[in-house]
Write a protein that holds these residues in place. Sequence first.
Motif, PDB file in Angstrom:
ATOM      1  N   LEU A 208      -3.878   3.357   0.214  1.00 42.96           N
ATOM      2  CA  LEU A 208      -2.447   3.584   0.381  1.00 42.96           C
ATOM      3  C   LEU A 208      -1.863   2.656   1.443  1.00 42.96           C
ATOM      4  CD1 LEU A 208      -2.136   7.482   0.207  1.00 42.96           C
ATOM      5  CD2 LEU A 208      -1.099   5.833  -1.351  1.00 42.96           C
ATOM      6  N   ALA A 209      -2.574   2.519   2.553  1.00 45.02           N
ATOM      7  CA  ALA A 209      -2.098   1.640   3.624  1.00 45.02           C
ATOM      8  C   ALA A 209      -1.983   0.205   3.122  1.00 45.02           C
ATOM      9  CB  ALA A 209      -3.039   1.721   4.818  1.00 45.02           C
ATOM     10  N   ALA A 210      -2.989  -0.254   2.341  1.00 42.61           N
ATOM     11  CA  ALA A 210      -2.978  -1.626   1.831  1.00 42.61           C
ATOM     12  C   ALA A 210      -1.844  -1.837   0.836  1.00 42.61           C
ATOM     13  CB  ALA A 210      -4.327  -1.940   1.190  1.00 42.61           C
ATOM     14  N   ILE A 211      -1.573  -0.830  -0.004  1.00 48.58           N
ATOM     15  CA  ILE A 211      -0.494  -0.935  -0.981  1.00 48.58           C
ATOM     16  C   ILE A 211       0.853  -1.103  -0.288  1.00 48.58           C
ATOM     17  CG2 ILE A 211       0.854   0.404  -2.662  1.00 48.58           C
ATOM     18  CD1 ILE A 211      -1.794   1.446  -3.776  1.00 48.58           C
ATOM     19  N   PHE A 212       1.089  -0.273   0.710  1.00 53.08           N
ATOM     20  CA  PHE A 212       2.399  -0.318   1.380  1.00 53.08           C
ATOM     21  C   PHE A 212       2.516  -1.531   2.310  1.00 53.08           C
ATOM     22  CE2 PHE A 212       2.130   4.375   0.503  1.00 53.08           C
ATOM     23  CZ  PHE A 212       3.071   4.346  -0.519  1.00 53.08           C
ATOM     24  N   THR A 213       1.413  -1.896   2.963  1.00 54.85           N
ATOM     25  CA  THR A 213       1.437  -3.096   3.819  1.00 54.85           C
ATOM     26  C   THR A 213       1.672  -4.346   2.981  1.00 54.85           C
ATOM     27  OG1 THR A 213      -0.083  -2.081   5.401  1.00 54.85           O
ATOM     28  CG2 THR A 213       0.122  -4.478   5.477  1.00 54.85           C
ATOM     29  N   GLY A 214       1.060  -4.384   1.790  1.00 55.05           N
ATOM     30  CA  GLY A 214       1.217  -5.543   0.917  1.00 55.05           C
ATOM     31  C   GLY A 214       2.525  -5.554   0.151  1.00 55.05           C
ATOM     32  N   GLY A 215       3.310  -4.483   0.278  1.00 53.60           N
ATOM     33  CA  GLY A 215       4.606  -4.441  -0.379  1.00 53.60           C
ATOM     34  C   GLY A 215       4.535  -4.326  -1.888  1.00 53.60           C
TER      35      GLY A 215
END
Length: 302
Positions: free
Chosen positions: A267-274
């Motif tokens: 989830l963190a990677a999805i939102f950080t990566g936009g």
Amino acid sequence: MEVIVEMNQISKSFKEKKAVDHISFNIHKGSIVAILGPNGAGKTTTLSMMLGMLEPTQGTVKIFGQHPKDIKVREKIGAMLQQVSVIDRLKVREVIELFRSYYPNPMEMEFLINLTGLTPSDLNRYAEKLSGGQKRCLSFALALAGNPELLFLDEPTVGLDTTARRKFWASIRELSKQGKTVVFTTHYLQEADDAADRILLISQGALVADGTPEEIKSRIVKRSLSFLSDQDSPEFRQRLIALPSIAECYDKDGRICVTTDNTDSVLAAIFTGGLPVRDVRIDQGRLDEAFEQLTQNHEEAV
């Protein structure tokens, strides 16, 4: 919290086969505990030792601080086993009244009937004339006849239809609210997930997991999360797969799903990566998946 059941390093062998292997646990007052495991895992043997029907080869069993066969213990427990036997040529009401007469403080007849769902016509029928589901209800009534503080149930809802099952578990929750302790086995894992506040998972005679349904499910290695995207494309899927901790990506029920052993990092990677996602859902897994993984892992370890 008051301890009702104490199992201390219990083992049970039949000739060369060890059915139960050094199991230890305590059960506290007012809890609803499910004992789960594959066929032949040792569930019924464990239940039988708690009931005093079998003596352990090693270890000690105490119920209310006493040996299971103590008369004072017998007066405080009720049991509903898989095999239902009825007394011929007695009506259902007469059978229940007979069993109530065996106990010093039996459950009130009206309350007992309401809990078990037996109808007036059922009560006036000869016990041997009951259907399979009705006999299960009668067996439940007989288990409750003595107003037990501790109730043992071995596969209690086999043969019951959906309505009867729903009524049965509502009654169990009512009994728990009164401070009664319930221990049951079941092959219906959804029932354990819904009804139990603690699960003991047995595999090949050993206790391989002990915790709430949520705690047991949290031990699943692979979890999934799903979402929708208005910009789904091959490039979008490649970006997903490239994220750390994602094992696979697939479509299910019109949603994009990914499996992972760490939903937080994904989830963190999805939102950080936009990445353009919405309506995100996390599936922590089902009890049957945890059951399969934990028992399989134990078999491989053995």
